[in-house]
Enzyme design. Sequence first.
Site, short mmCIF file in Angstrom:
data_model
loop_
_atom_site.label_atom_id
_atom_site.label_comp_id
_atom_site.label_asym_id
_atom_site.label_seq_id
_atom_site.Cartn_x
_atom_site.Cartn_y
_atom_site.Cartn_z
N HIS A 273 -29.43 88.28 28.63
CA HIS A 273 -29.38 86.86 28.97
C HIS A 273 -28.96 86.72 30.42
CE1 HIS A 273 -28.70 82.56 28.53
NE2 HIS A 273 -27.62 82.74 29.26
N ASP B 244 -25.63 73.48 18.93
CA ASP B 244 -25.59 73.61 20.39
C ASP B 244 -26.43 72.52 21.06
OD1 ASP B 244 -24.92 75.09 22.90
OD2 ASP B 244 -27.10 75.25 22.97
N ARG C 133 -22.19 66.95 26.03
CA ARG C 133 -21.43 67.49 27.17
C ARG C 133 -22.08 67.07 28.49
NH1 ARG C 133 -21.91 73.54 26.22
NH2 ARG C 133 -20.88 73.68 28.25
N SER D 258 -21.72 78.55 23.65
CA SER D 258 -23.09 78.04 23.65
C SER D 258 -24.07 79.20 23.88
CB SER D 258 -23.22 76.98 24.76
OG SER D 258 -24.56 76.71 25.06
N LYS E 232 -26.43 81.35 20.70
CA LYS E 232 -27.90 81.43 20.71
C LYS E 232 -28.37 82.89 20.66
CE LYS E 232 -27.75 78.37 24.04
NZ LYS E 232 -27.93 77.40 25.09
N1 URA Z 1 -26.13 77.61 29.43
C1 URA Z 1 -26.03 77.42 28.10
O1 URA Z 1 -26.85 77.90 27.32
N2 URA Z 1 -25.01 76.68 27.65
C2 URA Z 1 -24.08 76.12 28.46
O2 URA Z 1 -23.18 75.48 27.97
C3 URA Z 1 -24.21 76.32 29.84
C4 URA Z 1 -25.25 77.09 30.30
#
Ligand code: URA
Length: 436
Positions: free
Chosen positions: A82, A161, A168, A183, A187
């Site tokens: 990632h 999320d 947010r 977050s 994922k």
């Molecule tokens: N990228 C994400 O996937 N989540 C966040 O909260 C910030 C950046």
Amino acid sequence: MRAVDIIARKRDGEELSAEEIDFFVQGLVSGAIPDYQVAAWAMAVLWRGMTAAETAALTMAMVRSGEVMDLARLGPVVVDKHSTGGVGDKTTLVVAPLVSAAGLPVAKMSGRGLGFSGGTLDKLEAIPGFNVSLSTGAFLAIAREVGVVVAGQTGDLVPADGKLYALRDVTATVPSLPLIASSIMSKKIAGGADAIVLDVKVGKGAFMRTLDEARALAKAMIAIGQQVGRRVTAVLSDMNQPLGQAVGNGLEVAEAIAALRGEGPEDLIAHCLTVAAEMLVLGERADDAATARRQLEALVADGRALERFRRWVQAQGGDPRVAEDVGLLPAAPVVRAVEAPRSGYIAEIDAEEVGLASVMLGAGRERKGEPIDPSVGVVLGPKVGQRVQAGDHLFTVHARSDREASEAAKRLLVAYTWSEEPVAAPPLVYDIIRGE
Ligand code: URA
């Protein structure tokens, strides 16, 4: 349990239990807890922070809010990567087929670009015919048959999320370390990863502007991994200037193909080898990063990495001939080379400004869902640390019109800082942090 009590406990700096966090996440997904209470809680988390145990509990509660991909049939250890996002970051396009060619399957879900930061799906869609919208069945079938697949989110992964991030975004609570870390990690875990290499970008073209911030985020994500049984390695890498030379979707695909031939920009190749080597180590395909690197270099040298790219593109409906002929990628009508306005050492190329110039050209989007143009962007010439004479080639703009080329060139020239004195090129990688 009442949401208001949980908010009050977090407001007062207390540690929430896993049950309280689970209750809150379930309530936010079902709608039983209204948006205003979720927003108040997020602000309390932003100010008070979370312990490692709370952050891990939040991550797993978010994972449980939706489907979880089962990639166990791909192999004993499924490794994902990632990137926290940057400008010119085409690492996945190189690393996915490269790692797959080394025998480690890659089944990855990626995102689209937003603002100055690019997205892997947009880049892949620059390849004629390439399909990033796969059903879960097709995704798994390609992963098994070809060993590499990259698509948009399949199934209903981590709905918590999506909902929490939207709140947010409008309540100024995005920059909370535990919320960002949970977050991202939720994922990856819901996507089926047993182990994860995080490419945490640092600098002007990144989410994390300083090394301290990047290190803190990396450590928070490694700590989540330790709590929930996922091995995590974080590569802290430079994003003060763009990675490689190309910024813009089709241009980046062409550069990734060059890198897979071993002909791409040195910084891109070196960075991709670092990330890919860490993946092979986590995937137990190599004992250490140096051995993995030698394996990967051999796959580039003998063409197996490029051949895996070709098969991958074909499996997802794309024209595999791009691997041999990048002329098949979309081309912009205006291609303008721009000269250096002065002599000197390049001290800085502001990655955010380069990203914004490429958005202006049409390579990115300001708002979700906007269309983009796969043909446009910028190809940089010399980079930070190099000496340039006035009149030397500095960069090339690929644009839809002369007017857009002129506007982008003006903006790009401002992105350069010059020095009379020699300037050291910034390190590509600041640190590699390996979890237990
Ligand atoms: N990228 C994400 O996937 N989540 C966040 O909260 C910030 C950046």
